[in-house]
Enzyme design. Structure first.
Site, PDB file in Angstrom:
ATOM      1  N   LYS A  46     -90.034  29.922 113.016  1.00 49.19           N
ATOM      2  CA  LYS A  46     -88.916  30.389 113.834  1.00 49.19           C
ATOM      3  C   LYS A  46     -87.938  29.262 114.164  1.00 49.19           C
ATOM      4  O   LYS A  46     -87.071  29.425 115.015  1.00 49.19           O
ATOM      5  CB  LYS A  46     -89.447  31.035 115.105  1.00 49.19           C
ATOM      6  N   ASN A  48     -93.582  39.613 118.067  1.00 52.45           N
ATOM      7  CA  ASN A  48     -94.304  40.681 118.731  1.00 52.45           C
ATOM      8  C   ASN A  48     -94.228  42.025 118.012  1.00 52.45           C
ATOM      9  O   ASN A  48     -95.193  42.782 117.994  1.00 52.45           O
ATOM     10  CB  ASN A  48     -93.766  40.814 120.157  1.00 52.45           C
ATOM     11  N   ARG A  81     -95.902  40.893 126.811  1.00 47.05           N
ATOM     12  CA  ARG A  81     -96.015  41.127 125.372  1.00 47.05           C
ATOM     13  C   ARG A  81     -96.818  42.390 125.157  1.00 47.05           C
ATOM     14  O   ARG A  81     -98.041  42.379 125.283  1.00 47.05           O
ATOM     15  CB  ARG A  81     -96.707  39.956 124.698  1.00 47.05           C
ATOM     16  N   PRO A 104     -87.522  36.472 118.711  1.00 46.67           N
ATOM     17  CA  PRO A 104     -87.142  36.881 117.350  1.00 46.67           C
ATOM     18  C   PRO A 104     -88.296  36.635 116.387  1.00 46.67           C
ATOM     19  O   PRO A 104     -89.073  35.716 116.556  1.00 46.67           O
ATOM     20  CB  PRO A 104     -85.969  35.961 117.006  1.00 46.67           C
ATOM     21  N   GLU A 105     -88.366  37.475 115.394  1.00 45.94           N
ATOM     22  CA  GLU A 105     -89.409  37.332 114.379  1.00 45.94           C
ATOM     23  C   GLU A 105     -88.939  36.338 113.319  1.00 45.94           C
ATOM     24  O   GLU A 105     -87.747  36.066 113.170  1.00 45.94           O
ATOM     25  CB  GLU A 105     -89.644  38.678 113.699  1.00 45.94           C
TER      26      GLU A 105
END
Ligand SMILES: [Zn+2]
Length: 285
Positions: free
Chosen positions: A55, A178, A271, A2-3
């Site tokens: 995060k 990402n 990624r 998650p961003e």
């Protein structure tokens, strides 16, 4: 993963629903957490605040105990009205905090800790975090402001890294995942694989500014949701099919110049990096 914007919105929603309420039930699947909760009961405490740091999510209880969670790849917090049906099975519950009218459930959350303020202040992972790109998005009374000079200094310290890797490193700046990595570099016109050493200070400052603008715009004008990857937008277009510049668009034409968007899978974890060879081509290698 998650961003930071997703985590920030999750923390904000948890805060809106839980802050000021009394805990009526607390459960955890982690023996170390359960042991602390046995000695220092969470039930009966007030939830003072829920906030994000990069995060990480911190839930602050009265009499100074802090629940620290980190979502890694698959963890998520859900919040339900009391008695509502959950969207995930009970076996996936890792931590649960209930009040009289709501229940917050952490599903598959891999990191759950109960910390004293002293432990929090000494916490290696949290201490190591770079400046939080969402510092300025919080309430003014939090007193947190984003330190751009420190972010640039930390980028500069990774001179030999590819700029894409440095941007994703939470010890450099906290909050980029990402999806945003590829989007930020596209908007800034920087090739993801160019070494940091190749960048001027002005380019790094601009990159940090773009990162902050994109991540802030994704928390300030969106509906509340606790679920990741739901409708992130960097292009300012309303069409959900046109909401990103390059991420997940390998082989398709660049929205700006029409060149074919490139993609590459790098690093130990899968990624994918996406970029336009024309818009971001000038500082390759
Ligand atoms: Zn292009």
């Amino acid at each position: 993963m998650p961003e930071g914007d997703t985590i920030y919105r999750a923390a904000r929603t948890l805060h809106r629903v839980l802050a000021g309420k009394t805990v009526t039930r607390f459960e955890s699947a982690f023996p170390a957490v359960t042991r602390i909760a046995d000695d220092h009961p969470i039930v009966g405490r007030t939830i003072e605040a829920v906030e994000s740091r990069g995060k990480h999510i911190l839930m602050v209880f009265s009499e100074l105990l802090v629940l620290h969670t980190h979502m890694r790849m698959n963890g998520s917090w859900h919040i339900y009205p009391a008695g509502a049906r959950w969207q995930r099975p009970a076996r996936d519950v890792r931590v649960l905090v209930a009040t009289a009218d709501a229940v917050a459930v952490g599903f598959n959350v891999p990191i759950v800790e109960l910390l004293t303020p002293r432990q929090l202040a000494r916490h290696a992972q949290l201490r190591a975090l770079g400046p939080d790109l969402l510092s300025n998005a919080g309430p003014a009374e939090s007193g947190r402001t984003f330190d751009r000079a420190e972010a640039v200094r930390r980028l500069r310290a990774r001179d030999r890294d590819a700029i894409g890797d440095a941007l994703l490193n939470q010890r450099v700046v906290a909050g980029v995942g990402n999806v945003l990595k590829s989007e930020i570099l596209f908007v800034a016109g920087i090739n993801p694989f160019a070494p940091v050493a190749r960048m001027s200070d002005e380019e790094l400052e601009r990159l940090v500014d773009v990162a902050r603008e994109l991540i802030e715009s994704n928390v300030l004008d969106r509906s509340q949701t606790l679920h990741p990857s739901s409708g992130r937008r960097t292009t300012r277009r309303m069409d959900p099919n046109e909401n990103l510049w390059v991420y997940s668009r390998g082989g398709k034409p660049c929205r700006r110049c029409g060149a074919i968007v490139q993609s590459r899978n790098s690093g130990a974890e899968p990624r994918w990096t996406y970029w336009c060879p024309i818009c971001q081509g000038h500082n390759d290698r």
